[in-house]
Design a protein around this motif. Structure first.
Motif, mmCIF file in Angstrom:
data_model
loop_
_atom_site.group_PDB
_atom_site.id
_atom_site.type_symbol
_atom_site.label_atom_id
_atom_site.label_comp_id
_atom_site.label_asym_id
_atom_site.label_seq_id
_atom_site.Cartn_x
_atom_site.Cartn_y
_atom_site.Cartn_z
ATOM 1 N N ASP A 40 19.174 -1.838 6.939
ATOM 2 C CA ASP A 40 19.527 -0.730 6.051
ATOM 3 C C ASP A 40 19.320 -1.038 4.579
ATOM 4 O OD1 ASP A 40 20.111 0.989 8.138
ATOM 5 O OD2 ASP A 40 22.227 0.443 8.184
ATOM 6 N N ASP A 41 18.753 -2.210 4.241
ATOM 7 C CA ASP A 41 18.266 -2.397 2.871
ATOM 8 C C ASP A 41 17.256 -1.301 2.582
ATOM 9 O OD1 ASP A 41 19.706 -4.640 2.196
ATOM 10 O OD2 ASP A 41 18.036 -6.053 2.384
ATOM 11 N N ARG A 42 17.241 -0.825 1.329
ATOM 12 C CA ARG A 42 16.192 0.104 0.910
ATOM 13 C C ARG A 42 15.156 -0.721 0.173
ATOM 14 N NH1 ARG A 42 21.257 1.910 2.505
ATOM 15 N NH2 ARG A 42 21.510 4.148 2.175
ATOM 16 N N ILE A 43 13.922 -0.676 0.640
ATOM 17 C CA ILE A 43 12.862 -1.439 0.016
ATOM 18 C C ILE A 43 11.782 -0.492 -0.499
ATOM 19 C CG2 ILE A 43 13.230 -3.528 1.382
ATOM 20 C CD1 ILE A 43 10.936 -2.631 3.192
ATOM 21 N N LEU A 44 11.038 -0.968 -1.482
ATOM 22 C CA LEU A 44 9.922 -0.192 -2.013
ATOM 23 C C LEU A 44 8.630 -0.835 -1.533
ATOM 24 C CD1 LEU A 44 9.481 2.269 -3.881
ATOM 25 C CD2 LEU A 44 9.043 0.641 -5.730
ATOM 26 N N ALA A 45 7.809 -0.058 -0.848
ATOM 27 C CA ALA A 45 6.510 -0.530 -0.369
ATOM 28 C C ALA A 45 5.434 0.014 -1.301
ATOM 29 C CB ALA A 45 6.259 -0.070 1.061
ATOM 30 N N GLU A 46 4.837 -0.891 -2.076
ATOM 31 C CA GLU A 46 3.806 -0.431 -3.010
ATOM 32 C C GLU A 46 2.447 -0.450 -2.323
ATOM 33 O OE1 GLU A 46 1.260 -2.214 -4.455
ATOM 34 O OE2 GLU A 46 1.704 -4.237 -3.772
ATOM 35 N N LYS A 47 1.577 0.476 -2.730
ATOM 36 C CA LYS A 47 0.288 0.642 -2.067
ATOM 37 C C LYS A 47 -0.894 0.345 -2.982
ATOM 38 C CE LYS A 47 2.565 4.198 0.696
ATOM 39 N NZ LYS A 47 2.467 5.495 1.378
ATOM 40 N N VAL A 177 -1.792 -6.972 15.066
ATOM 41 C CA VAL A 177 -1.574 -5.665 14.434
ATOM 42 C C VAL A 177 -2.781 -5.326 13.559
ATOM 43 C CG1 VAL A 177 -0.126 -4.342 12.845
ATOM 44 C CG2 VAL A 177 0.920 -5.977 14.444
ATOM 45 N N PRO A 178 -3.420 -4.186 13.775
ATOM 46 C CA PRO A 178 -4.557 -3.799 12.935
ATOM 47 C C PRO A 178 -4.146 -3.669 11.462
ATOM 48 C CG PRO A 178 -4.444 -2.430 14.905
ATOM 49 C CD PRO A 178 -3.164 -3.220 14.853
ATOM 50 N N VAL A 179 -4.998 -4.166 10.587
ATOM 51 C CA VAL A 179 -4.723 -4.046 9.156
ATOM 52 C C VAL A 179 -4.535 -2.584 8.761
ATOM 53 C CG1 VAL A 179 -5.699 -4.388 6.842
ATOM 54 C CG2 VAL A 179 -5.913 -6.191 8.561
ATOM 55 N N ASP A 180 -5.261 -1.691 9.431
ATOM 56 C CA ASP A 180 -5.173 -0.265 9.097
ATOM 57 C C ASP A 180 -3.792 0.323 9.365
ATOM 58 O OD1 ASP A 180 -7.800 -0.297 8.299
ATOM 59 O OD2 ASP A 180 -8.596 0.596 10.147
ATOM 60 N N ASP A 181 -2.952 -0.384 10.139
ATOM 61 C CA ASP A 181 -1.599 0.116 10.405
ATOM 62 C C ASP A 181 -0.632 -0.190 9.264
ATOM 63 O OD1 ASP A 181 -2.421 1.075 12.815
ATOM 64 O OD2 ASP A 181 -1.383 -0.397 14.060
ATOM 65 N N VAL A 182 -1.056 -1.002 8.303
ATOM 66 C CA VAL A 182 -0.175 -1.365 7.188
ATOM 67 C C VAL A 182 -0.036 -0.183 6.233
ATOM 68 C CG1 VAL A 182 0.100 -2.847 5.166
ATOM 69 C CG2 VAL A 182 -0.680 -3.818 7.338
ATOM 70 N N VAL A 183 1.213 0.162 5.926
ATOM 71 C CA VAL A 183 1.511 1.261 5.009
ATOM 72 C C VAL A 183 1.569 0.760 3.568
ATOM 73 C CG1 VAL A 183 3.257 2.975 4.363
ATOM 74 C CG2 VAL A 183 2.767 2.533 6.775
ATOM 75 N N GLY A 184 2.108 -0.440 3.369
ATOM 76 C CA GLY A 184 2.215 -0.980 2.016
ATOM 77 C C GLY A 184 2.883 -2.337 2.028
ATOM 78 N N ARG A 185 2.922 -2.965 0.855
ATOM 79 C CA ARG A 185 3.546 -4.277 0.705
ATOM 80 C C ARG A 185 4.952 -4.099 0.145
ATOM 81 N NH1 ARG A 185 4.343 -8.037 -3.436
ATOM 82 N NH2 ARG A 185 3.458 -6.545 -4.938
#
Length: 212
Positions: A40-47, A177-185
Protein backbone atom coordinates in the motif's frame (compact mmCIF):
# COMPACT_ATOMS: atom_id res chain seq x y z
CA UNK A 1 -20.06 28.36 -18.49
CA UNK A 2 -18.36 27.45 -21.79
CA UNK A 3 -15.06 28.93 -20.55
CA UNK A 4 -15.21 26.87 -17.33
CA UNK A 5 -16.01 23.70 -19.26
CA UNK A 6 -13.15 24.37 -21.69
CA UNK A 7 -10.65 24.87 -18.85
CA UNK A 8 -11.89 21.70 -17.12
CA UNK A 9 -11.56 19.62 -20.30
CA UNK A 10 -8.07 21.00 -20.99
CA UNK A 11 -6.98 20.31 -17.41
CA UNK A 12 -8.23 16.72 -17.64
CA UNK A 13 -6.53 16.24 -21.02
CA UNK A 14 -3.22 17.48 -19.61
CA UNK A 15 -3.58 15.26 -16.55
CA UNK A 16 -4.34 12.18 -18.67
CA UNK A 17 -1.42 13.04 -20.98
CA UNK A 18 0.95 13.26 -18.02
CA UNK A 19 -0.28 9.90 -16.71
CA UNK A 20 0.13 8.21 -20.09
CA UNK A 21 3.50 9.62 -21.11
CA UNK A 22 5.31 11.16 -18.11
CA UNK A 23 4.54 9.50 -14.77
CA UNK A 24 1.83 7.58 -12.98
CA UNK A 25 1.09 6.78 -9.35
CA UNK A 26 0.55 3.17 -8.19
CA UNK A 27 -0.21 1.30 -4.99
CA UNK A 28 2.26 -1.45 -4.10
CA UNK A 29 0.04 -4.58 -4.14
CA UNK A 30 1.96 -6.94 -1.85
CA UNK A 31 4.86 -7.39 0.60
CA UNK A 32 7.14 -8.89 -2.06
CA UNK A 33 9.35 -5.79 -2.10
CA UNK A 34 9.43 -5.40 1.70
CA UNK A 35 12.63 -3.88 2.91
CA UNK A 36 12.47 -1.35 0.09
CA UNK A 37 8.69 -0.99 -0.34
CA UNK A 38 5.78 -2.20 1.70
CA UNK A 39 2.18 -3.03 0.81
CA UNK A 40 0.00 0.00 0.00
CA UNK A 41 2.95 2.36 -0.42
CA UNK A 42 2.12 4.91 -3.11
CA UNK A 43 4.92 5.03 -5.64
CA UNK A 44 5.51 7.17 -8.70
CA UNK A 45 6.44 5.30 -11.88
CA UNK A 46 8.16 7.65 -14.29
CA UNK A 47 8.12 6.90 -18.01
CA UNK A 48 10.40 9.58 -19.44
CA UNK A 49 13.74 7.84 -18.88
CA UNK A 50 12.70 4.79 -20.92
CA UNK A 51 12.21 7.04 -23.93
CA UNK A 52 15.98 7.49 -24.17
CA UNK A 53 17.41 4.43 -22.42
CA UNK A 54 16.64 0.75 -21.98
CA UNK A 55 15.43 -0.89 -18.79
CA UNK A 56 18.53 -1.53 -16.68
CA UNK A 57 19.56 -4.04 -14.03
CA UNK A 58 18.69 -2.77 -10.57
CA UNK A 59 15.68 -0.74 -11.70
CA UNK A 60 12.47 -1.24 -9.76
CA UNK A 61 9.76 -1.50 -12.39
CA UNK A 62 5.99 -1.50 -12.51
CA UNK A 63 4.81 -3.99 -15.11
CA UNK A 64 1.63 -5.55 -16.40
CA UNK A 65 1.01 -8.91 -14.72
CA UNK A 66 2.25 -11.38 -17.38
CA UNK A 67 0.11 -14.33 -16.30
CA UNK A 68 -1.77 -13.88 -13.02
CA UNK A 69 1.43 -13.82 -10.95
CA UNK A 70 -0.45 -12.00 -8.22
CA UNK A 71 -2.86 -14.72 -7.20
CA UNK A 72 -4.30 -12.66 -4.35
CA UNK A 73 -5.73 -10.00 -6.60
CA UNK A 74 -7.32 -6.93 -5.04
CA UNK A 75 -11.03 -6.44 -5.68
CA UNK A 76 -11.88 -4.86 -9.02
CA UNK A 77 -12.18 -1.07 -8.45
CA UNK A 78 -15.60 0.50 -8.84
CA UNK A 79 -16.58 2.86 -11.69
CA UNK A 80 -15.68 6.07 -9.83
CA UNK A 81 -12.36 4.61 -8.75
CA UNK A 82 -11.60 3.59 -12.35
CA UNK A 83 -12.31 7.13 -13.57
CA UNK A 84 -10.07 8.60 -10.86
CA UNK A 85 -7.25 6.21 -11.80
CA UNK A 86 -7.65 6.89 -15.51
CA UNK A 87 -7.40 10.66 -15.22
CA UNK A 88 -4.54 10.35 -12.74
CA UNK A 89 -6.07 11.88 -9.63
CA UNK A 90 -5.89 8.52 -7.81
CA UNK A 91 -3.01 6.00 -7.78
CA UNK A 92 -3.57 2.88 -9.86
CA UNK A 93 -4.46 -0.13 -7.71
CA UNK A 94 -2.42 -3.33 -7.74
CA UNK A 95 -4.95 -5.11 -9.95
CA UNK A 96 -3.13 -6.21 -13.10
CA UNK A 97 0.22 -4.62 -12.19
CA UNK A 98 3.21 -5.76 -10.14
CA UNK A 99 6.38 -4.19 -8.76
CA UNK A 100 9.72 -6.04 -8.81
CA UNK A 101 13.44 -5.40 -9.19
CA UNK A 102 15.24 -6.09 -12.47
CA UNK A 103 17.99 -8.64 -11.87
CA UNK A 104 18.74 -9.65 -15.46
CA UNK A 105 18.08 -8.30 -18.94
CA UNK A 106 17.97 -9.91 -22.37
CA UNK A 107 21.03 -12.06 -23.07
CA UNK A 108 22.10 -12.31 -19.41
CA UNK A 109 22.81 -15.60 -17.69
CA UNK A 110 21.42 -15.49 -14.14
CA UNK A 111 22.33 -18.27 -11.72
CA UNK A 112 21.51 -19.18 -8.15
CA UNK A 113 23.74 -19.60 -6.50
CA UNK A 114 27.54 -19.54 -6.19
CA UNK A 115 29.45 -21.24 -3.37
CA UNK A 116 28.75 -18.25 -1.09
CA UNK A 117 25.01 -18.32 -1.76
CA UNK A 118 25.04 -15.27 -4.03
CA UNK A 119 23.11 -14.78 -7.26
CA UNK A 120 25.43 -14.24 -10.21
CA UNK A 121 24.76 -12.32 -13.41
CA UNK A 122 27.10 -13.18 -16.29
CA UNK A 123 29.43 -14.74 -13.74
CA UNK A 124 29.52 -11.66 -11.48
CA UNK A 125 28.13 -12.14 -7.93
CA UNK A 126 25.64 -9.56 -6.72
CA UNK A 127 26.04 -7.89 -3.32
CA UNK A 128 22.37 -7.61 -2.34
CA UNK A 129 22.65 -6.80 1.36
CA UNK A 130 21.68 -3.15 0.87
CA UNK A 131 18.19 -3.92 -0.44
CA UNK A 132 17.14 -7.43 0.56
CA UNK A 133 14.71 -7.76 3.45
CA UNK A 134 16.51 -8.25 6.76
CA UNK A 135 17.62 -11.86 7.13
CA UNK A 136 16.54 -12.78 3.61
CA UNK A 137 18.72 -15.09 1.52
CA UNK A 138 19.24 -14.23 -2.16
CA UNK A 139 17.22 -17.33 -3.02
CA UNK A 140 16.51 -20.78 -1.61
CA UNK A 141 15.41 -21.94 -5.05
CA UNK A 142 18.18 -22.84 -7.46
CA UNK A 143 18.00 -21.81 -11.10
CA UNK A 144 20.23 -21.26 -14.12
CA UNK A 145 18.63 -19.24 -16.91
CA UNK A 146 19.69 -17.48 -20.07
CA UNK A 147 17.30 -14.64 -20.85
CA UNK A 148 15.86 -14.34 -24.36
CA UNK A 149 16.20 -10.95 -26.09
CA UNK A 150 13.90 -8.17 -24.88
CA UNK A 151 12.95 -9.96 -21.67
CA UNK A 152 13.64 -9.37 -17.97
CA UNK A 153 14.35 -11.53 -14.93
CA UNK A 154 12.45 -9.92 -12.06
CA UNK A 155 12.67 -10.65 -8.34
CA UNK A 156 11.20 -9.12 -5.20
CA UNK A 157 13.48 -7.82 -2.44
CA UNK A 158 11.55 -9.92 0.08
CA UNK A 159 12.69 -13.14 -1.55
CA UNK A 160 10.88 -15.59 0.73
CA UNK A 161 7.54 -13.86 0.06
CA UNK A 162 7.87 -13.05 -3.62
CA UNK A 163 6.24 -15.10 -6.36
CA UNK A 164 8.55 -13.70 -9.02
CA UNK A 165 10.39 -15.04 -12.08
CA UNK A 166 11.63 -18.01 -10.06
CA UNK A 167 8.10 -19.18 -9.32
CA UNK A 168 7.10 -19.22 -12.98
CA UNK A 169 9.98 -21.08 -14.57
CA UNK A 170 7.64 -23.87 -15.65
CA UNK A 171 4.77 -21.61 -16.66
CA UNK A 172 3.95 -19.60 -19.79
CA UNK A 173 6.92 -17.43 -20.68
CA UNK A 174 9.26 -19.41 -18.44
CA UNK A 175 9.38 -16.65 -15.84
CA UNK A 176 10.72 -14.15 -18.38
CA UNK A 177 8.83 -10.84 -18.56
CA UNK A 178 8.72 -9.00 -21.90
CA UNK A 179 10.25 -5.53 -21.75
CA UNK A 180 7.10 -4.25 -23.47
CA UNK A 181 5.10 -5.14 -20.34
CA UNK A 182 6.98 -2.51 -18.30
CA UNK A 183 4.81 0.52 -17.50
CA UNK A 184 7.53 2.64 -15.89
CA UNK A 185 10.40 2.86 -13.42
CA UNK A 186 9.49 3.33 -9.76
CA UNK A 187 11.46 6.46 -8.91
CA UNK A 188 10.13 7.40 -5.47
CA UNK A 189 7.70 6.67 -2.67
CA UNK A 190 5.22 9.55 -2.49
CA UNK A 191 2.98 8.37 0.38
CA UNK A 192 2.73 7.90 3.34
CA UNK A 193 4.70 11.01 4.21
CA UNK A 194 7.00 9.27 6.68
CA UNK A 195 8.16 6.90 3.93
CA UNK A 196 8.73 9.45 1.17
CA UNK A 197 12.06 8.65 -0.46
CA UNK A 198 13.86 8.49 -3.80
CA UNK A 199 14.55 5.01 -5.16
CA UNK A 200 18.03 4.50 -6.62
CA UNK A 201 19.60 1.42 -8.25
CA UNK A 202 22.04 -0.29 -5.83
CA UNK A 203 25.76 0.10 -6.49
CA UNK A 204 26.24 -3.61 -7.16
CA UNK A 205 24.53 -3.20 -10.54
CA UNK A 206 27.11 -0.61 -11.58
CA UNK A 207 29.82 -3.29 -11.78
CA UNK A 208 31.20 -3.01 -15.34
CA UNK A 209 31.69 -6.79 -15.41
CA UNK A 210 27.92 -7.27 -15.67
CA UNK A 211 27.87 -5.83 -19.16
CA UNK A 212 28.26 -8.42 -21.87
Amino acid sequence: MIETLTVTVLALAITVGLRLFVAEAFYVPSESMYGTLTKDDRILAEKISYLHRDVERGDIVVFADPGNWLNEQQPEPGPLRKVGEFVGILPRSGTGHLVKRVIGIGGDRVICCDLKGRITVNGIPLDEESYLAEGAKPSTQRFDVRLPPKTLWLMGDNRSASADSRSHLGGPGGGFVPVDDVVGRACCVIWPSDRMTKLRPPETFENPGLKK
